[in-house]
Design a protein around this motif. Structure first.
Motif, PDB file in Angstrom:
ATOM      1  N   HIS A  66      60.097  49.548 -10.599  1.00 54.58           N
ATOM      2  CA  HIS A  66      59.835  50.953 -10.343  1.00 54.58           C
ATOM      3  C   HIS A  66      58.512  51.086  -9.600  1.00 54.58           C
ATOM      4  O   HIS A  66      57.579  50.307  -9.808  1.00 54.58           O
TER       5      HIS A  66
ATOM      6  N   PHE B 265      55.446  53.645  -8.337  1.00 53.47           N
ATOM      7  CA  PHE B 265      54.709  54.887  -8.487  1.00 53.47           C
ATOM      8  C   PHE B 265      53.791  55.034  -7.270  1.00 53.47           C
ATOM      9  O   PHE B 265      52.929  54.185  -7.029  1.00 53.47           O
TER      10      PHE B 265
ATOM     11  N   HIS C 167      58.831  56.952  -7.431  1.00 55.50           N
ATOM     12  CA  HIS C 167      58.330  58.109  -8.173  1.00 55.50           C
ATOM     13  C   HIS C 167      57.001  58.546  -7.556  1.00 55.50           C
ATOM     14  O   HIS C 167      55.971  57.881  -7.727  1.00 55.50           O
TER      15      HIS C 167
ATOM     16  N   VAL D 172      53.900  60.356  -7.626  1.00 58.60           N
ATOM     17  CA  VAL D 172      53.138  60.900  -8.758  1.00 58.60           C
ATOM     18  C   VAL D 172      51.714  61.315  -8.410  1.00 58.60           C
ATOM     19  O   VAL D 172      51.088  62.075  -9.144  1.00 58.60           O
TER      20      VAL D 172
ATOM     21  N   ARG E  68      51.906  62.010 -15.308  1.00 59.32           N
ATOM     22  CA  ARG E  68      53.225  61.900 -14.685  1.00 59.32           C
ATOM     23  C   ARG E  68      53.762  60.477 -14.765  1.00 59.32           C
ATOM     24  O   ARG E  68      54.967  60.263 -14.983  1.00 59.32           O
TER      25      ARG E  68
ATOM     26  N   ASP F  19      54.829  59.840 -18.514  1.00 59.58           N
ATOM     27  CA  ASP F  19      56.018  60.632 -18.841  1.00 59.58           C
ATOM     28  C   ASP F  19      57.259  60.070 -18.156  1.00 59.58           C
ATOM     29  O   ASP F  19      58.353  60.034 -18.747  1.00 59.58           O
ATOM     30  N   THR F  20      57.113  59.627 -16.924  1.00 57.21           N
ATOM     31  CA  THR F  20      58.246  59.037 -16.196  1.00 57.21           C
ATOM     32  C   THR F  20      58.674  57.724 -16.838  1.00 57.21           C
ATOM     33  O   THR F  20      59.872  57.460 -16.995  1.00 57.21           O
TER      34      THR F  20
ATOM     35  N   LYS G 105      60.718  58.362 -19.976  1.00 60.01           N
ATOM     36  CA  LYS G 105      62.099  58.737 -19.658  1.00 60.01           C
ATOM     37  C   LYS G 105      62.919  57.522 -19.254  1.00 60.01           C
ATOM     38  O   LYS G 105      64.049  57.326 -19.726  1.00 60.01           O
ATOM     39  N   ILE G 106      62.358  56.701 -18.376  1.00 56.81           N
ATOM     40  CA  ILE G 106      63.085  55.524 -17.878  1.00 56.81           C
ATOM     41  C   ILE G 106      63.444  54.585 -19.016  1.00 56.81           C
ATOM     42  O   ILE G 106      64.602  54.152 -19.158  1.00 56.81           O
TER      43      ILE G 106
END
Length: 372
Positions: free
Chosen positions: A146, A148, A169, A171, A352, A355-356, A359-360
């Motif tokens: 992932h 960012f 993402h 951010v 952010r 929080d991301t 969720k992931i």
């Protein structure tokens, strides 16, 4: 969710500090735990311990003590020791930041052990393959899971390289989180009082690229030109220990140039904020100068942070120091360009990111539970 956070060099510390704060706020509610791994890439006290204290970063769970040596030796040392760390304390995800040797080395190790990696500050590119950092960025982004990002330009770089949009993402910038969280705490260095300098009465320079500092004749010519164009203003120069050896061998001395030791974060940001302008070959400082609305001149032919130019207070001067003359004249004449702050550079990037990640990885754990 178990997270291993990696930091090893001065820029890393500024990027992980707000992420750790965001994790602390959320860890009880979401069952998050973490281990902070200091690779020891920067082992100088002014570049490491002082930053941990000033930014309230907790003591690392382990220091791999992999400082010194060539790039290859340092990379190898970090990889060997980080592998042992992960085998003893296997996380769900490894979080790496920036583009230093530690970022590259720890990403490779984690992926070979089939551990997810998230990269904070992913997707930035200078296009200059002579920069070790560019190699680190490309390799890290070719492996991690992932991404960012700090800007839309970084997003576009990743998409061009085939990264799926769902893994990108946007951010913002954790360096700016640290800046805004600590702006009320900055400290006036004694060097200003000692030389009777007030706000906007001095220029600040930072130099560390090998092309600028390793060749003694080139370094002398660069400093001579900076001092010529900025006269009669004083020029503050926090000197890296390696560069100081070169200057000492040159016996370089000029009453206009004030050579000082590397500063702590709070003192250095005070110098940036209150300078007439910054002359640098660093990328990170261009971000801080942009948010502080301080004119910034970058002595490079390319930058991995183009938003500091298109939106911010930075300009790309090139590597020929003679190009500085017209820009410095504009600064002295108060004719610098109008600038703004890039999107999402608002001090909430770390929130952010965490929080991301929640969720992931909560979704991932749920999916694994269903499949079992």
């Amino acid at each position: 969710m178990k997270i291993s956070l990696v930091a090893g060099a001065r820029p890393n510390f500024m990027k992980i500090a707000p992420i750790l704060k965001a994790i602390e706020i959320r860890k009880q509610e979401h069952n998050i735990s973490y281990r902070l791994i200091h690779t020891g890439q920067h082992y100088d006290k002014n570049m490491s311990d002082n930053f941990f204290k000033q930014l309230n970063i907790p003591e690392p769970h382990i220091n791999l003590e992999s400082g010194g040596g060539t790039q290859a030796e340092q990379t190898a040392s970090i990889m060997v020791k980080f592998e042992k760390e992960l085998l003893s304390h296997r996380p769900d995800v490894v979080l790496v930041v920036g583009d230093v040797t530690s970022t590259l080395a720890c990403t490779i190790v984690a992926k070979k052990l089939c551990i997810d990696v998230v990269h904070v500050e992913a997707g930035i590119r200078s296009g200059d393959m002579t920069m070790p950092e560019e190699i680190n960025r490309i390799v890290t982004d070719s492996l991690c899971d992932h991404f960012f990002t700090t800007s839309e330009v970084a997003n576009e770089n990743l998409i061009r390289n085939g990264v799926a949009k769902k893994r990108i993402h946007f951010v913002g910038n954790t360096m700016i989180d640290t800046l805004l969280q600590n702006l009320h705490r900055i400290k006036k260095p004694s060097i200003l009082t000692e030389h009777g300098l007030s706000e906007h009465e001095y220029f600040l320079i930072t130099l560390h690229r090998p092309a600028n500092v390793d060749d003694k004749d080139n370094l002398k010519y660069l400093l001579d030109k900076i001092l010529e164009y900025t006269f009669p203003y004083k020029v503050l120069f926090p000197v890296h220990p390696r560069t100081k050896i070169i200057l000492d061998n040159l016996k370089y001395s000029n009453d206009q140039l004030i050579q000082i030791e590397p500063m702590g974060y709070l003192e250095f940001i005070y110098l940036v904020k209150n300078s007439k302008a910054v002359i640098t070959d660093s990328g990170g400082i261009t971000e801080e100068a942009t948010v502080l609305n301080v004119p910034c001149l970058t002595l490079r032919n390319s930058t991995e942070r183009p938003e500091t130019i298109s939106i911010g207070s930075n300009v790309l001067v090139g590597t020929n120091p003679e190009n500085l003359e017209s820009y410095i004249k504009d600064i002295i004449d108060n004719k610098w360009k109008q600038s703004g702050i890039p999107p999402l550079w608002d001090g909430r990037t770390s929130e952010r990111i965490v929080d991301t990640m929640i969720k992931i990885y909560e979704m991932k754990q749920f999916a694994e539970g269903v499949s079992n």
